[in-house]
Design an enzyme around this catalytic site. Sequence first.
Site, PDB file in Angstrom:
ATOM      1  N   ASP A   1     -65.385  18.060  52.371  1.00 33.35           N
ATOM      2  CA  ASP A   1     -64.836  18.671  51.149  1.00 33.35           C
ATOM      3  C   ASP A   1     -64.398  19.959  51.711  1.00 33.35           C
ATOM      4  O   ASP A   1     -64.700  20.583  52.663  1.00 33.35           O
ATOM      5  CB  ASP A   1     -66.059  18.854  50.248  1.00 33.35           C
ATOM      6  CG  ASP A   1     -65.935  19.377  48.946  1.00 33.35           C
ATOM      7  OD1 ASP A   1     -65.247  20.340  48.581  1.00 33.35           O
ATOM      8  OD2 ASP A   1     -66.445  18.650  48.116  1.00 33.35           O
TER       9      ASP A   1
ATOM     10  N   LYS B   1     -56.178   2.152  56.664  1.00 33.22           N
ATOM     11  CA  LYS B   1     -55.443   1.326  57.252  1.00 33.22           C
ATOM     12  C   LYS B   1     -55.889   1.323  58.839  1.00 33.22           C
ATOM     13  O   LYS B   1     -55.891   0.294  59.281  1.00 33.22           O
ATOM     14  CB  LYS B   1     -54.017   1.661  57.113  1.00 33.22           C
ATOM     15  CG  LYS B   1     -52.982   0.545  57.772  1.00 33.22           C
ATOM     16  CD  LYS B   1     -51.470   0.864  57.049  1.00 33.22           C
ATOM     17  CE  LYS B   1     -50.447   0.526  58.085  1.00 33.22           C
ATOM     18  NZ  LYS B   1     -49.907   1.705  58.657  1.00 33.22           N
TER      19      LYS B   1
ATOM     20  N   TYR C   1     -52.690  16.719  36.459  1.00 31.92           N
ATOM     21  CA  TYR C   1     -54.009  15.739  36.845  1.00 31.92           C
ATOM     22  C   TYR C   1     -53.620  14.438  36.508  1.00 31.92           C
ATOM     23  O   TYR C   1     -53.836  13.474  37.394  1.00 31.92           O
ATOM     24  CB  TYR C   1     -55.218  16.285  35.882  1.00 31.92           C
ATOM     25  CG  TYR C   1     -56.447  15.505  36.167  1.00 31.92           C
ATOM     26  CD1 TYR C   1     -57.267  15.719  37.469  1.00 31.92           C
ATOM     27  CD2 TYR C   1     -56.926  14.804  35.158  1.00 31.92           C
ATOM     28  CE1 TYR C   1     -58.503  14.816  37.662  1.00 31.92           C
ATOM     29  CE2 TYR C   1     -58.048  14.099  35.329  1.00 31.92           C
ATOM     30  CZ  TYR C   1     -58.853  14.101  36.689  1.00 31.92           C
ATOM     31  OH  TYR C   1     -60.244  13.442  36.809  1.00 31.92           O
TER      32      TYR C   1
END
Length: 320
Positions: free
Chosen positions: A33, A107, A147
């Site tokens: 975060d 990936k 958003y």
Amino acid sequence: MKKKILITGAAGFLGSHLCDRFIAEEFEVIGMDNLITGDLKNIEHLFQNKNFHFYHHDVTKFVHVPGKVDYILHFASPASPIDYLKIPIQTLKVGSLGTHNLLGLAKEKNARILIASTSEVYGDPLVHPQNEEYYGNVNTIGPRGVYDEAKRFQESITMAYHRFHGLETRIARIFNTYGPRMRLNDGRVIPAFLGQALRGEDLTVFGDGSQTRSFCYVDDQVEGLFKLLMSDYSLPVNIGNPHEISILDFAEEIIKLTGTQQKIVFKSLPKDDPMQRQPDITKAKDILGWEPKISRKKGLKTTYEYFKEFSKEELLKSEH
Ligand code: NAD
Ligand code: UDP
């Protein structure tokens, strides 16, 4: 060996509850975060746990995690309208560049990734209730577009990685979710009304209050997300509570719950505020065997108890 999961947005409302859930499931959890809308308070109880690690990092920059990663939950993004109106560019970047970085990491590590999409991909919907086949009605250039379009791009790039690279991806279209650890001043309707009731202020209903929402309690949401991550289904799935209510009726419900003597006042409706929202959860029921179990009455009571613990100073600070 323990399964390892990376959770972005870990210090936020949903991310912190997800950290708790995966710690309880005996995972090794990396919480990431940059604290732009989150708060370390939400995860500080995990700091002593040897299976939890916190990385302070902005996911729009290259994301590096040493060792193996089995799962990724990408939840980093401002989520409340007043947050993403204040930080529009960061919102667009975390949905686009941030998602690209995490898909690249998935990936590289051969990890399964679940991204937090939203009912906002349906915009101000012309189909009701909203099912996953509906393409949506979004104003790309309106204030909420930063958003909504970031999340729509997020879904597109996630499906491209799935189709082109064969990556294991999951897309949760999350509908309004609430509970403890929401920020009292994040502007979303539940902390807004509960904060107003606790501070002895009038409840601010935007517009005439006829717009509807359908509120899902956080524990139900986390259970749905867990089941989706563990499923083998890669197309989007709505996760929410179909119990719909108008915002005016909801304000009355909060007045009853809190016993406040204050009244309802009407303010102008924000631009592009969706007029109705209710998830069609047929897919979640059929594919995941999931449906919400916690009534609004019970969920709101628990949330109110949480906010009641705030000190007077915290309550006053939360005014905006
Ligand atoms: P929140 O604001 O409480 O949490 C978001 C977290 O992401 C915060 O801790 C913030 O600091 C972090 N973050 C933001 N940008 C970042 C970046 N660039 N790098 C690292 N961290 C970053 O919001 P929330 O309600 O917990 O929402 C979490 C996710 O779920 C979001 O992606 C949101 O779009 C999605 N979602 C939530 C709801 C809901 O009702 N709560 C509904 C639909 C979708
Ligand atoms: N709302 C309101 N008063 C407030 C905050 C929000 O009437 O103080 C309304 C808002 O206009 C919207 C609904 O409540 O119609 C839900 O708003 P929220 O910000 O919680 O979520 P979203 O609009 O993203 O669903």
